[in-house]
Design an enzyme around this catalytic site. Structure first.
Site, mmCIF file in Angstrom:
data_model
loop_
_atom_site.group_PDB
_atom_site.id
_atom_site.type_symbol
_atom_site.label_atom_id
_atom_site.label_comp_id
_atom_site.label_asym_id
_atom_site.label_seq_id
_atom_site.Cartn_x
_atom_site.Cartn_y
_atom_site.Cartn_z
ATOM 1 N N ASP A 337 -39.402 38.231 -15.208
ATOM 2 C CA ASP A 337 -38.277 38.706 -16.003
ATOM 3 C C ASP A 337 -38.570 38.572 -17.488
ATOM 4 O O ASP A 337 -38.260 39.446 -18.279
ATOM 5 C CB ASP A 337 -36.999 37.935 -15.650
ATOM 6 C CG ASP A 337 -37.135 36.427 -15.827
ATOM 7 O OD1 ASP A 337 -38.264 35.916 -15.767
ATOM 8 O OD2 ASP A 337 -36.107 35.753 -16.017
ATOM 9 N N ARG A 341 -38.309 31.654 -21.868
ATOM 10 C CA ARG A 341 -37.356 30.579 -21.574
ATOM 11 C C ARG A 341 -37.684 29.931 -20.223
ATOM 12 O O ARG A 341 -38.681 30.286 -19.587
ATOM 13 C CB ARG A 341 -35.929 31.124 -21.601
ATOM 14 C CG ARG A 341 -35.630 32.094 -20.478
ATOM 15 C CD ARG A 341 -34.155 32.477 -20.481
ATOM 16 N NE ARG A 341 -33.879 33.434 -19.449
ATOM 17 C CZ ARG A 341 -33.185 34.556 -19.632
ATOM 18 N NH1 ARG A 341 -32.729 34.867 -20.829
ATOM 19 N NH2 ARG A 341 -32.966 35.355 -18.628
ATOM 20 N N ASP A 342 -36.817 29.032 -19.791
ATOM 21 C CA ASP A 342 -37.146 28.249 -18.584
ATOM 22 C C ASP A 342 -36.908 29.034 -17.296
ATOM 23 O O ASP A 342 -36.271 28.558 -16.375
ATOM 24 C CB ASP A 342 -36.365 26.930 -18.583
ATOM 25 C CG ASP A 342 -34.851 27.143 -18.694
ATOM 26 O OD1 ASP A 342 -34.421 28.314 -18.780
ATOM 27 O OD2 ASP A 342 -34.115 26.141 -18.689
ATOM 28 N N GLU A 343 -37.406 30.280 -17.286
ATOM 29 C CA GLU A 343 -37.400 31.122 -16.080
ATOM 30 C C GLU A 343 -38.838 31.557 -15.816
ATOM 31 O O GLU A 343 -39.549 30.947 -15.058
ATOM 32 C CB GLU A 343 -36.506 32.348 -16.255
ATOM 33 C CG GLU A 343 -35.075 31.993 -16.545
ATOM 34 C CD GLU A 343 -34.080 32.973 -15.930
ATOM 35 O OE1 GLU A 343 -34.352 33.570 -14.880
ATOM 36 O OE2 GLU A 343 -33.005 33.119 -16.525
ATOM 37 N N ASP A 350 -35.667 42.975 -11.322
ATOM 38 C CA ASP A 350 -36.329 43.465 -12.527
ATOM 39 C C ASP A 350 -37.572 44.274 -12.146
ATOM 40 O O ASP A 350 -37.844 45.331 -12.717
ATOM 41 C CB ASP A 350 -36.739 42.299 -13.441
ATOM 42 C CG ASP A 350 -35.576 41.363 -13.750
ATOM 43 O OD1 ASP A 350 -34.783 41.071 -12.843
ATOM 44 O OD2 ASP A 350 -35.474 40.906 -14.900
ATOM 45 N N TRP A 402 -31.873 43.581 -5.711
ATOM 46 C CA TRP A 402 -32.966 42.642 -5.982
ATOM 47 C C TRP A 402 -33.880 42.616 -4.739
ATOM 48 O O TRP A 402 -35.042 43.005 -4.816
ATOM 49 C CB TRP A 402 -32.405 41.257 -6.325
ATOM 50 C CG TRP A 402 -32.180 41.078 -7.800
ATOM 51 C CD1 TRP A 402 -32.879 40.257 -8.631
ATOM 52 C CD2 TRP A 402 -31.212 41.749 -8.633
ATOM 53 N NE1 TRP A 402 -32.417 40.378 -9.931
ATOM 54 C CE2 TRP A 402 -31.397 41.288 -9.959
ATOM 55 C CE3 TRP A 402 -30.227 42.694 -8.414
ATOM 56 C CZ2 TRP A 402 -30.623 41.739 -11.035
ATOM 57 C CZ3 TRP A 402 -29.456 43.153 -9.474
ATOM 58 C CH2 TRP A 402 -29.657 42.681 -10.763
ATOM 59 N N GLU A 603 -33.425 41.854 -23.331
ATOM 60 C CA GLU A 603 -32.675 41.683 -22.082
ATOM 61 C C GLU A 603 -31.290 42.320 -22.183
ATOM 62 O O GLU A 603 -30.815 42.952 -21.255
ATOM 63 C CB GLU A 603 -32.537 40.181 -21.793
ATOM 64 C CG GLU A 603 -31.713 39.840 -20.581
ATOM 65 C CD GLU A 603 -31.696 38.337 -20.302
ATOM 66 O OE1 GLU A 603 -31.902 37.556 -21.246
ATOM 67 O OE2 GLU A 603 -31.489 37.966 -19.140
ATOM 68 N N HIS A 624 -37.767 41.322 -22.084
ATOM 69 C CA HIS A 624 -37.361 41.573 -20.705
ATOM 70 C C HIS A 624 -37.660 43.048 -20.441
ATOM 71 O O HIS A 624 -37.039 43.908 -21.053
ATOM 72 C CB HIS A 624 -35.847 41.365 -20.616
ATOM 73 C CG HIS A 624 -35.416 40.262 -19.724
ATOM 74 N ND1 HIS A 624 -35.683 38.946 -19.969
ATOM 75 C CD2 HIS A 624 -34.708 40.286 -18.555
ATOM 76 C CE1 HIS A 624 -35.149 38.202 -18.997
ATOM 77 N NE2 HIS A 624 -34.567 38.996 -18.124
HETATM 78 C C1 BGC Z 1 -33.017 36.908 -15.170
HETATM 79 C C2 BGC Z 1 -32.868 38.357 -14.821
HETATM 80 C C3 BGC Z 1 -32.558 38.392 -13.360
HETATM 81 C C4 BGC Z 1 -31.191 37.795 -13.239
HETATM 82 C C5 BGC Z 1 -30.565 37.872 -11.910
HETATM 83 C C6 BGC Z 1 -31.680 36.296 -14.999
HETATM 84 O O1 BGC Z 1 -31.633 34.984 -15.341
HETATM 85 O O2 BGC Z 1 -33.563 36.708 -16.411
HETATM 86 O O3 BGC Z 1 -33.696 39.226 -15.374
HETATM 87 O O4 BGC Z 1 -32.727 39.584 -12.711
HETATM 88 O O5 BGC Z 1 -31.164 36.481 -13.723
HETATM 89 O O6 BGC Z 1 -29.285 37.955 -12.087
#
Ligand code: BGC
Length: 722
Positions: A337, A341-343, A350, A402, A603, A624
C-alpha cells in the site's frame, strides 16, 4: 534441491543486535566452479572476503514465510582466494518486525519472537573433479555485528567503530526445510540514485535534506568525522504549511538511522532496511551538511519498463511521473500500500486496483506471479483471502474488492501477457475465493454480511468514516458477480467445464438486478456498468454523467470506483466528462496533488487540504499507488490502445483514441509480448493528426472508420476533421 545444511542461529548475543555468521576455509587446488546457496529467517547481507556476494538487496525477499521461503544461488567462483571468509549478517526484515504496527495479535507476537537464523551451503567443484560442500551447522561461528539494531519500521543503528571480536559456536535448531523454494520473484536491487537537491533550514530550526522526489530505498551519505560522532536522520515525505519537517504520518514507525562514526572520511548506507521518503531531517550530523554529501538510493524489484505516456501538458506529465514513482516505490518484492508508515503491507485491494496500470507500465509478470503464489499459499482453509498478502492479519475477515485480488490479478496478468500458465497456477485459488463467498454470504446469490472496506476513502463518506457512501453489500455483491464471471472465463481458457458457475453467475446477476434496481452514488453506477450488471448501461452512464455534473464535475469515488469511472464515462459517450475529471486541477482531482507539489500518488484526494493543513496523521500516505490506476484509462481510452480479450498478450490490438484538445497531444506506447504498439494524436488547429505504429495486426478506429493495419506498419492520418 535437497539441503544437507542445518538451520543455525546465534548464541550469547545482546538483545536486538544483529548477528553475523561466519565460515572460513582454505582452497588449495584450482577451482572450476563454486556456488553459494543461502537463505535466512530475516533479511541478510552476505560477504565473501569482505565483498558483497551479489547486488541482491534485502534477500531472501518477502514471501508467505510459513509456507514458502526463497533461497538464492550465487556464483562465487571468481571471489575465491586461498584463504576464504564468508560472513552473513541478519536483520529482522519482514520476518520478525512488529508488522502491522498498529495492532497486537497472537500471530504478530509469534512472528516477533521467531528466531533469526540462516541456512546455506557452499558447493565447490575443483578442476580435478572433486567436490566439497560446506553446509551450515554448529561448526560455523557467530558473533555480534556492527548492526546494533535493524528493523523494517524503525530503521537501523550501525556502529562504524565496531569489529566483531568474540566469535562463538553457532547453534543448530529445528525449523522447517520443506518451506524452501528457489528464488521465484525478480531480484530486489538498487535501481537508481537521486542526488540531494537542497539542504533546508526550517523555521523550527531543523536541518532537512530534500531529494526533490519521493522514493523508496535509503540514503547514502559521506561524512568526515571523529570516532564516536553520530549521524542521526529521520525520514519524512512532506513539509508542513510552515515549511517544517513532518513525520506524524509515519505513525509508530520511527524510520530513522543512527550511525556512529569512526575516524575519517566514510560513506555509508543501511543494508537491512528501507524507507519511503523525500526528506530527511538531520537530528545529528558532524559538520555543516551539504547536498553533495547525500544520495537517495532507490530500491525495488527488477521490472522492465514497458509503458510510456507523454503529452502536451506539463502537469499531466508530472502525474504520469508520479504514477511510475508510486509503482517503483511500492513494488519492493510485494505490491504494498505504501512504503513509509507502520504498514508497508501487501494490501490485496490496492494491488487489484492498480494491477492493470502496473502491467502496462512495467513487465510485472514474474513479480505478480510470485505474489499470487503467496496469496494461494496463505489462503485459509475456507478459501478466505487475507486482507494483506503475506497474510499478517490472519485474525481478520476478508473484504470484498480486497479478496477479489485472487481472481482479478491473475486474469489481468493473463490478458496483458497472454500466458495461460498464470491461470493454470491460480485457478484453484480463484475458485476457492468464489466458493468462499458462496459459503459465507447470509443471502444466497448476493454477498451480504461480513466486514468490508466499502468504497474506501470515497469522498461521499459520511463524516468521520473512511468508507464512501456506496452500500457495502452492493459493492460486495457486484464483486461476487465480477469474480464469478472472470473465474468462468479463466476456466474456459483452461478448458474446464464451468457449467455450474455459469448457473451461479446467472443467479447472481438476477438477484443483483432485483435487489439493486437503483444506484445512489457515483461508484454504484460505475460498478453496475463496468461489471455488466446494469440492465440499461447507457441510461446508467447518462445518469452517472448527470450526477458528476451535479456534483460540480467532481470525482467522489474511492478505491473501488476510481479505477473504472473514466472508462465507463468514455465508453458510453461521455468522454468529455471523463476528460473534465482527468484534467481538473482544483481539489478533488488527480492534478490537485500535482499542483501541491506531489511527486508520487497520494492516498487521499485531500492529503494536503486546500488551506495547507494535512488530512489526519492516522492515515495519510503520500505514496499510495491506488489512484494511479488512472494510467490504464490513459493507455486504453485516451490513447485508445485496447487490449482485446480474444487476443491476450496483445496478439492483435484495437486502437480507438478519444482525444481532447485541452491536452494538445498524447503519445502512448506499450512494449507487449507481441511487439510494440504506439498511438499518438496531436491537435493542429481544429484538426487532428493520428499516428499509429504496430508490430502486431491492428484495427484502428477513427470516428466511424475502421481501418485494418498490418503488423510492422507506421500509419498516419492527417487533418482529420472533428
Ligand atoms: C491501507 C490501504 C488499505 C486499507 C484497507 C489502509 O490502512 O493503507 O491502502 O487498502 O487500509 O482498508
Amino acid at each position: 534441491m535437497e539441503f544437507q545444511a542445518k538451520w543455525i542461529r546465534s548464541q550469547n548475543i545482546e538483545e536486538g543486535v544483529c548477528p553475523v555468521f561466519r565460515r572460513t576455509w582454505a582452497v588449495d587446488r584450482a577451482v572450476k566452479h563454486a556456488d553459494l546457496y543461502l537463505t535466512a529467517l530475516g533479511v541478510y547481507e552476505a560477504r565473501m572476503n569482505g565483498v558483497r556476494v551479489s547486488d541482491y538487496v534485502l534477500a531472501p525477499g518477502w514471501t508467505a514465510y510459513k509456507k514458502r521461503l526463497q533461497y538464492q544461488q550465487y556464483d562465487i567462483t571468481e571471489m575465491l582466494e586461498a584463504e576464504n571468509e564468508l560472513t552473513v549478517t541478519v536483520g529482522k526484515g519482514w520476518f520478525s518486525s512488529p508488522m502491522p504496527g498498529w495492532a497486537e495479535s497472537e500471530d504478530k507476537s509469534r512472528r516477533m519472537h521467531q528466531p533469526k537464523g540462516i541456512l546455506g551451503e557452499i558447493h565447490i567443484t575443483y578442476e580435478d573433479g572433486q567436490t566439497e560442500i560446506f553446509a551450515t551447522d554448529s561448526s560455523w561461528s557467530c558473533g555480534e555485528s556492527p548492526v546494533r539494531f535493524s528493523e523494517i519500521y524503525d530503521g537501523e543503528v550501525f556502529d562504524g567503530r565496531f569489529e566483531t571480536m568474540d566469535w562463538c559456536e553457532a547453534e543448530e535448531f529445528e525449523w522447517s526445510e520443506d518451506i524452501l523454494i528457489p528464488q521465484e520473484g525478480p531480484w530486489i536491487r538498487e535501481q537508481e540514485r537521486v542526488s540531494a537537491q537542497n539542504v533546508i533550514y526550517t523555521p523550527a530550526g531543523e536541518t532537512v535534506v530534500d531529494f526533490g522526489q519521493e522514493v523508496t530505498g535509503y540514503v547514502e551519505f559521506t561524512v568526515d568525522a571523529q570516532a564516536g560522532e553520530e549521524v542521526w536522520m529521520v525520514h519524512g515525505e512532506v513539509l508542513d504549511s510552515n515549511g517544517n519537517f513532518y513525520h506524524d504520518n509515519y505513525r509508530s514507525a520511527k524510520s530513522e538511522i543512527r550511525y556512529i562514526c569512526r575516524d575519517g572520511v566514510q560513506t555509508w548506507h543501511p543494508v537491512l532496511t528501507f524507507f519511503g521518503f523525500r526528506y530527511v531531517k538531520l537530528e545529528k550530523f558532524p559538520g555543516v551538511a551539504k547536498p553533495e554529501q547525500f544520495t537517495a538510493v532507490v530500491v525495488h524489484s527488477d521490472m522492465k519498463r514497458t509503458g510510456y505516456l507523454r503529452c502536451g501538458v506539463r502537469e499531466v506529465n508530472q502525474l504520469f511521473s508520479n504514477i511510475l514513482w508510486g509503482q517503483k516505490g511500492n513494488f519492493l518484492d510485494v505490491p504494498t500500500d505504501c512504503p513509509q508508515r507502520d504498514e508497508r503491507l501487501g494490501w490485496t485491494g490496492d494491488a487489484q486496483v492498480f494491477v492493470k496500470a502496473a502491467s502496462y507500465n512495467y513487465d510485472v509478470e514474474r513479480f505478480f506471479r510470485k505474489w499470487l503464489h503467496d496469496l494461494a499459499a496463505d489462503q485459509r482453509a475456507n478459501g478466505a483471502v487475507g486482507q494483506v498478502i503475506p497474510d499478517y492479519m490472519p485474525e481478520e475477515k476478508p473484504s470484498a474488492a480486497w479478496g477479489d485480488a485472487a481472481v482479478i490479478c491473475p486474469w489481468q496478468l493473463y490478458l496483458t501477457y497472454g500466458n495461460r500458465d498464470i491461470l493454470a497456477e491460480q485457478f484453484g485459488s480463484m475458485k476457492r475465493w468464489v466458493d468462499y463467498i458462496t459459503s459465507e454470504t447470509t443471502e444466497q446469490y448476493l454477498w451480504k454480511g461480513g466486514v468490508h472496506f466499502g468504497d474506501w476513502l470515497g469522498l461521499d463518506a459520511p463524516s468521520g468514516s473512511y468508507k464512501g457512501a456506496s452500500r457495502e453489500d452492493f459493492i460486495a455483491s457486484s464483486f461476487y458477480a465480477h469474480s464469478t464471471e472472470l473465474l468462468i472465463k479463466a476456466g474456459e481458457v483452461l478448458g474446464h467445464d464451468m457449467a455450474d458457475y455459469k448457473v451461479l453467475y446467472h443467479h447472481i446477476v438476477e438477484a443483483f438486478r432485483k435487489s439493486y434496481p437503483e444506484y445512489f452514488t457515483q461508484t454504484e453506477h460505475v460498478l453496475a456498468v463496468y461489471f455488466g450488471l446494469a440492465q440499461d448501461p447507457q441510461k446508467t452512464v447518462d445518469a452517472l454523467a448527470e450526477m458528476v455534473v451535479r456534483d460540480g464535475r467532481q470525482i467522489k469515488t474511492g478505491f473501488v470506483g476510481t479505477p473504472y469511472i473514466l472508462h465507463v464515462l468514455s465508453e458510453y459517450g461521455h468522454a468529455d466528462i471523463a476528460w473534465d475529471l482527468f484534467l481538473r486541477s482544483d481539489y478533488p482531482s488527480w492534478l490537485y496533488s500535482v499542483g501541491c507539489g506531489a511527486t508520487t500518488i497520494w492516498e487521499h484526494w485531500d492529503g494536503i487540504m486546500v488551506d495547507g493543513s494535512f488530512w489526519s496523521a492516522d492515515m495519510n500516505s503520500y505514496n499510495h499507488y491506488a489512484y494511479g490506476a488512472v494510467a490504464d484509462w490513459v493507455y486504453e481510452k485516451a490513447a485508445g490502445i485496447c487490449l482485446l480479450e480474444e487476443a491476450p498478450g496483445f496478439e492483435k490490438v484495437k486502437i480507438r483514441p478519444m482525444p481532447d484538445k485541452r491536452l494538445g497531444w498524447l503519445d502512448a506506447s506499450i512494449d507487449t509480448r507481441h511487439g510494440k504498439v504506439s498511438s499518438r494524436w496531436c491537435y493542429m488547429e481544429d484538426k487532428i493528426r493520428y499516428e499509429v505504429m504496430v508490430e502486431m495486426p491492428a484495427v484502428v478506429v477513427i470516428g466511424r472508420r475502421e481501418i485494418q493495419v498490418q503488423p510492422g506498419s507506421y500509419v498516419f492520418w492527417d487533418g482529420v476533421n472533428l
